[in-house]
Write a protein that holds these residues in place. Structure first.
Motif, PDB file in Angstrom:
ATOM      1  N   SER A   1      20.808  16.644 -31.150  1.00 53.27           N
ATOM      2  CA  SER A   1      19.746  16.160 -32.038  1.00 53.27           C
ATOM      3  C   SER A   1      18.405  16.777 -31.684  1.00 53.27           C
ATOM      4  CB  SER A   1      19.646  14.630 -31.960  1.00 53.27           C
ATOM      5  OG  SER A   1      19.374  14.216 -30.623  1.00 53.27           O
TER       6      SER A   1
ATOM      7  N   GLU B   1      28.909  18.013 -28.214  1.00 55.01           N
ATOM      8  CA  GLU B   1      27.589  18.038 -27.568  1.00 55.01           C
ATOM      9  C   GLU B   1      27.500  19.263 -26.663  1.00 55.01           C
ATOM     10  OE1 GLU B   1      24.064  17.772 -26.367  1.00 55.01           O
ATOM     11  OE2 GLU B   1      24.703  16.101 -27.647  1.00 55.01           O
TER      12      GLU B   1
ATOM     13  N   GLN C   1      11.123  12.876 -40.940  1.00 58.30           N
ATOM     14  CA  GLN C   1      11.245  13.368 -39.562  1.00 58.30           C
ATOM     15  C   GLN C   1      10.308  14.531 -39.269  1.00 58.30           C
ATOM     16  OE1 GLN C   1      15.506  13.585 -38.090  1.00 58.30           O
ATOM     17  NE2 GLN C   1      15.911  13.338 -40.277  1.00 58.30           N
TER      18      GLN C   1
ATOM     19  N   TRP D   1      14.872  17.891 -27.382  1.00 54.19           N
ATOM     20  CA  TRP D   1      13.577  17.223 -27.561  1.00 54.19           C
ATOM     21  C   TRP D   1      12.839  17.063 -26.233  1.00 54.19           C
ATOM     22  CZ3 TRP D   1       9.941  15.754 -30.884  1.00 54.19           C
ATOM     23  CH2 TRP D   1      10.221  15.799 -32.252  1.00 54.19           C
TER      24      TRP D   1
END
Length: 217
Positions: free
Chosen positions: A3, A144, A196, A163
Motif C-alpha cells: 500500500s 506482499e 487519497q 509510506w
C-alpha cells in the motif's frame, strides 16, 4: 498487500539533467554489477540554460528512469535500512570534463520481488520475455513484497516505496523526485478526484519545502 507509493523523477527548472551515461555497465539487471563496477565511472550532465547557474538535484533527471542520487540521499536510505540495493559510486561532470560532484551514486536494485498479478494488472506481455510486462494498466499485487524500496521482478519500469520510507525522506527533504499514489498509476490526462491524493500531495510539499534548506543560495 503493498500500500505504498511510486517514486518518480521530476524535471526541475534550472537544474542539470543527464546528458550521457554508459548504461552498458548495468544493462543486465540480474547481474551483480557491484564487484566489477569501475572506479572511474562518471555521468555527463548538461542544462538548458547557463551552466554556471544550473544546480544539481538529489535525483538527476534522465530519460532512462535510472536513479542517480546525491550522497545525502544515499545516506538517508542507508540510515533507513533499505535492503537489496547497491549504491554504485560515480562522479558528475559537465560536457567540458569539469567535475561538479565526485560523490553521486547510481542505485542498482537486486533480487527483485515477484509480487505483481500481471493478469489483474492488465499486462501487455513482452514478446521476448513473456514472463515480464511491457506495459501495465494498473498495479495489482498478489503478495506482499516486504521491501521499503524496490522494482517488481516482472515490471521494472516502476519504482515503488513504502509510506514509512517516503515519510522519512520528506522529513529530510530532497529535490528532483516526487511520490505518487498507486491509484494514479496508468492514468493519462487530467486525474479524476481521489480523496487519497491530498495526503500524497502534502507529503510531496513537505519533501520539497524541507529540500529548500539544502539548496545553495
Amino acid at each position: 498487500m503493498f500500500s505504498g507509493l511510486s517514486w518518480r523523477l521530476v524535471e526541475v527548472q534550472g537544474a542539470f539533467y543527464v546528458h550521457r551515461f554508459d548504461d552498458s555497465l548495468i544493462r543486465k539487471a540480474e547481474k551483480d554489477v557491484a564487484p566489477s563496477w569501475p572506479a572511474n565511472a562518471f555521468c555527463v550532465v548538461d542544462a538548458d540554460g547557463p551552466l554556471k547557474e544550473a544546480r544539481l538535484t538529489d535525483c538527476l533527471w534522465n530519460n532512462s528512469a535510472q536513479w542517480f542520487v546525491s550522497a545525502r540521499l544515499k545516506e538517508c536510505l542507508e540510515r533507513a535500512g533499505v535492503t537489496e540495493v547497491d549504491y554504485l559510486p560515480l562522479k558528475i561532470i559537465d560536457r567540458s570534463g569539469r567535475v561538479l560532484d565526485p560523490h553521486y551514486f547510481l542505485i542498482h536494485f537486486r533480487n527483485a520481488p515477484n509480487c505483481l498479478d500481471l493478469e489483474a494488472s492488465g499486462a501487455k506481455r513482452s514478446r521476448a520475455i513473456p514472463s515480464k510486462a511491457e506495459t501495465l494498466e494498473r498495479l495489482v499485487f498478489n503478495k506482499e513484497p516486504n521491501r521499503a524500496l524496490f522494482r517488481p521482478l516482472t515490471y521494472s519500469k516502476v519504482t515503488l516505496i513504502s509510506w514509512p520510507l517516503a515519510e522519512t525522506m520528506a522529513d529530510v527533504g530532497f529535490s528532483g523526485l516526487r511520490f505518487m499514489g498507486l491509484f494514479d498509476f496508468g492514468l493519462k490526462g487530467d486525474l479524476p478526484p481521489n480523496p487519497q491524493r491530498f495526503a500524497v500531495d502534502a507529503l510531496c510539499n513537505r519533501l520539497w519545502k524541507n529540500a529548500q534548506q539544502h539548496t545553495p543560495s
